[in-house]
Design an enzyme around this catalytic site. Structure first.
Site, short mmCIF file in Angstrom:
data_model
loop_
_atom_site.label_atom_id
_atom_site.label_comp_id
_atom_site.label_asym_id
_atom_site.label_seq_id
_atom_site.Cartn_x
_atom_site.Cartn_y
_atom_site.Cartn_z
N SER A 121 -5.47 -2.17 -4.00
CA SER A 121 -4.80 -1.17 -4.82
C SER A 121 -5.59 0.12 -4.96
O SER A 121 -5.08 1.17 -4.56
CB SER A 121 -4.43 -1.72 -6.21
OG SER A 121 -3.56 -0.82 -6.86
N ASP B 35 6.03 -4.00 -1.18
CA ASP B 35 5.19 -3.41 -2.23
C ASP B 35 6.04 -2.51 -3.14
O ASP B 35 6.72 -1.60 -2.66
CB ASP B 35 4.07 -2.60 -1.60
CG ASP B 35 2.94 -2.29 -2.57
OD1 ASP B 35 3.24 -1.81 -3.68
OD2 ASP B 35 1.78 -2.52 -2.22
N HIS C 179 3.12 -5.92 -4.35
CA HIS C 179 1.83 -5.23 -4.42
C HIS C 179 0.67 -6.20 -4.58
O HIS C 179 0.60 -6.94 -5.56
CB HIS C 179 1.84 -4.24 -5.58
CG HIS C 179 0.64 -3.35 -5.62
ND1 HIS C 179 0.31 -2.49 -4.59
CD2 HIS C 179 -0.32 -3.19 -6.55
CE1 HIS C 179 -0.78 -1.83 -4.90
NE2 HIS C 179 -1.19 -2.24 -6.09
#
Length: 547
Positions: A195, A408, A449
């Site tokens: 991330s 995502d 994600h």
């Protein structure tokens, strides 16, 4: 013949033990921990040491992760306070976890969102369980992932610490702690994170920090990512508008239509769009006809919103800002950027990092703030330099393994593809190197994600467990710790044996919970190839190939 049955947790323990006994180990002890004193390290203070015997309770919570287990091997927890700017007095909290049985390697972890907290879950479930000395920092502040108020207005030191400085200084200090503690140098150093863009910043700016970097869906272009997040919000906001799309519409109308059009492209209708780039989804087919029940279709404003959501974002001067949502992740998309409320990270970015206006709201967004953010580049957050020759070249020979989920909901997979492509172009135009020798990108069908985000409950329907950051601490460990199933082991094998992964085998734990058993396995393919069904048991990775 005698057969033994093991529970899922028992099988995991046996796999772990088989992995550990193959590693050369350096032994430490409780005395090593209690007597440890840091020597000759400027701007680093030893805040404390705590020894955890094997199988004792480890219950810790930070702004980023938590851990509550009683099955870790013995280790020493070293807590540091590192001065990041002596003039202003800024500092970060850093922890170095040192297993009694050490494999001679250092492993640093990244963070997620705006979080200010040590990655205690990854330190325990990954580093300690696999014999690495682990390093993690709170990046210079304490906060949750979605709260950026610590950055301002005008807290420039905190922003610089978050973007790169705290991690870099923590890695430098952490390595020295490791060498002093074990009284010998480490062999190799690695990074595992998902991330934040800190990982690519390290590769580009501090190429000697790591021998191998494993990074998932990095937020490497903050000044465009947050513009894009606001743009995506505004496609459906406000939630009282005609273009707003309820979560039930995403799951019950849009997602089935996507699967109907694109699921079978890989040879199998299994609820997963394996290669969304092949999917030319036409939302127009969902528009309400005269007299149709509006709960079964979409209005024209909703159709127009969908077309923008599934398209790259260009600003008025045709500047490419970021990619798009890809067909297949509709179940999670309303938990990301197209839900009923403004996405806090994007709004806080402009409030506290860019505009220093704590009252700013997303309805004030316009094209002018794109240039403002790019010109400021808060904390030098952007990590999009395609020149990574210092990291990958013969002087260092670093390796970069990058993955991203096609579904995502927070960062468009297009950003990962963009960076990979720019590095490829730079490498081809400036060297005679093959990018495959140092940088490989893997795309994961159905994965949201990072496979699992602490901000959101969704993690996707697909084979999404393969040893990535944040997964084991959330109850989604890899099927095995070998290089075929565990991305960290694959990186170690690439760095230390010169064997690069051409694919990985990931598991889907039923309902994304390890204790529910394996639902199926699938290959994860190296971009730009994608997975295709070739026949056989649909639950086994062996029935698929990358083409």
């Amino acid at each position: 013949m005698i057969y033994f049955h093991f529970s899922p947790w028992a099988r995991w323990t046996l796999v772990l033990l088989s992995f550990l006994i193959t590693r050369p180990l350096v032994l430490a002890s409780p005395t090593s921990c209690s007597s440890f004193a840091l020597q000759n390290l400027t701007d680093v203070q030893l805040a404390g040491t705590i020894y955890y015997p094997a199988n004792t309770s480890v219950n810790l919570t930070t702004g980023f992760q938590s851990i509550d287990v009683d099955n870790l091997p013995a280790f020493c927890r070293v807590q540091l306070v590192i001065t990041t700017n002596a003039t202003s007095g800024s500092f970060c909290d850093t922890e170095v976890w040192l297993p009694d049985e050490w494999n001679n390697r250092v492993l640093a972890f990244g963070n997620g969102g705006f979080s200010g907290g040590v990655a205690v879950g990854d330190l325990g479930h990954v580093a300690m369980n696999q014999g690495f000395a682990g390093v993690s920092t709170n990046t210079g502040h304490n906060s949750s992932q979605g709260d950026g108020s610590w950055a301002g207005p005008g807290n420039d030191d905190a922003i610089v610490d978050w973007t790169w400085r705290a991690l870099h200084l923590s890695v430098v200090a952490g390595k020295e702690v490791v060498q002093q503690y074990y009284n010998q140098p480490y062999n190799k150093s690695y990074y595992l994170g998902c991330s934040t863009g800190q990982s690519l910043k390290e590769v580009q700016t501090f190429p000697d920090d790591f021998d191998g970097v494993v990074v998932g869906s990095p937020a490497s272009w903050q000044t465009h990512l947050q513009d894009w997040s606001i743009h995506m919000n505004l496609n459906v906001q406000p939630n009282t508008s005609t273009q707003f799309i309820k979560a039930s519409v995403w799951s019950d109308i849009i997602h089935p239509a996507v699967l109907s059009q694109c699921d079978a492209f890989d040879g199998l209708s299994d609820g997963i769009v394996s290669d969304p780039e092949m999917c030319k989804f036409r939302p127009e087919q969902l528009v309400c006809r005269p007299g149709q029940n509006v709960s079964t279709c979409l209005t024209v404003p909703q159709i127009e919103a969908l077309k923008r959501i599934y398209s790259d974002y260009y600003e008025t001067d045709q500047t490419w800002i970021l990619g798009r949502y890809y067909p297949g992740g509709e179940i999670a998309y309303p938990t990301g950027l197209v839900g009923s409320h403004p996405f806090s990270i994007g709004q806080d970015w402009f409030r506290y990092f860019v505009l220093n206006d704590t009252e700013w709201t997303i309805d004030q967004y316009n094209s002018s703030v794109v240039g403002i953010a790019d010109n400021i580049n808060p904390g030098q957050a952007n990590a999009i330099d395609p020149n990574i020759t210092a990291f990958a070249g013969p002087g260092h020979n670093g390796k970069l393994l990058h993955y991203v989920g096609w579904a995502d909901q927070l960062i468009s997979p297009g950003l990962s593809i963009y960076y990979y492509d720019t590095v490829d172009v730079f490498t081809r135009s400036n060297t005679d190197w093959d990018i495959d020798n140092f940088y490989r990108l893997f795309t994961v069908p159905g994965m949201n994600h990072c496979g699992l985000s602490s901000l959101f409950s969704e993690n996707g329907y697909g084979a999404n467990a393969f040893g990535a950051a944040q997964q084991a601490q959330a109850g989604m460990p890899p099927l095995s710790l070998d290089a075929e199933h565990n991305v960290l082991a694959a990186m170690v094998k690439w760095v230390e044996e010169g064997v690069a992964p051409s694919s990985l085998t990931a598991a889907y734990w039923n309902d994304n919970k390890f204790t529910n058993g394996v639902g199926f396995t699938r290959p994860i393919c190296k971009y730009p190839s994608s997975v295709h069904y070739v026949g056989g048991d649909e639950s086994l990775a062996a029935s698929f190939k990358c083409v």
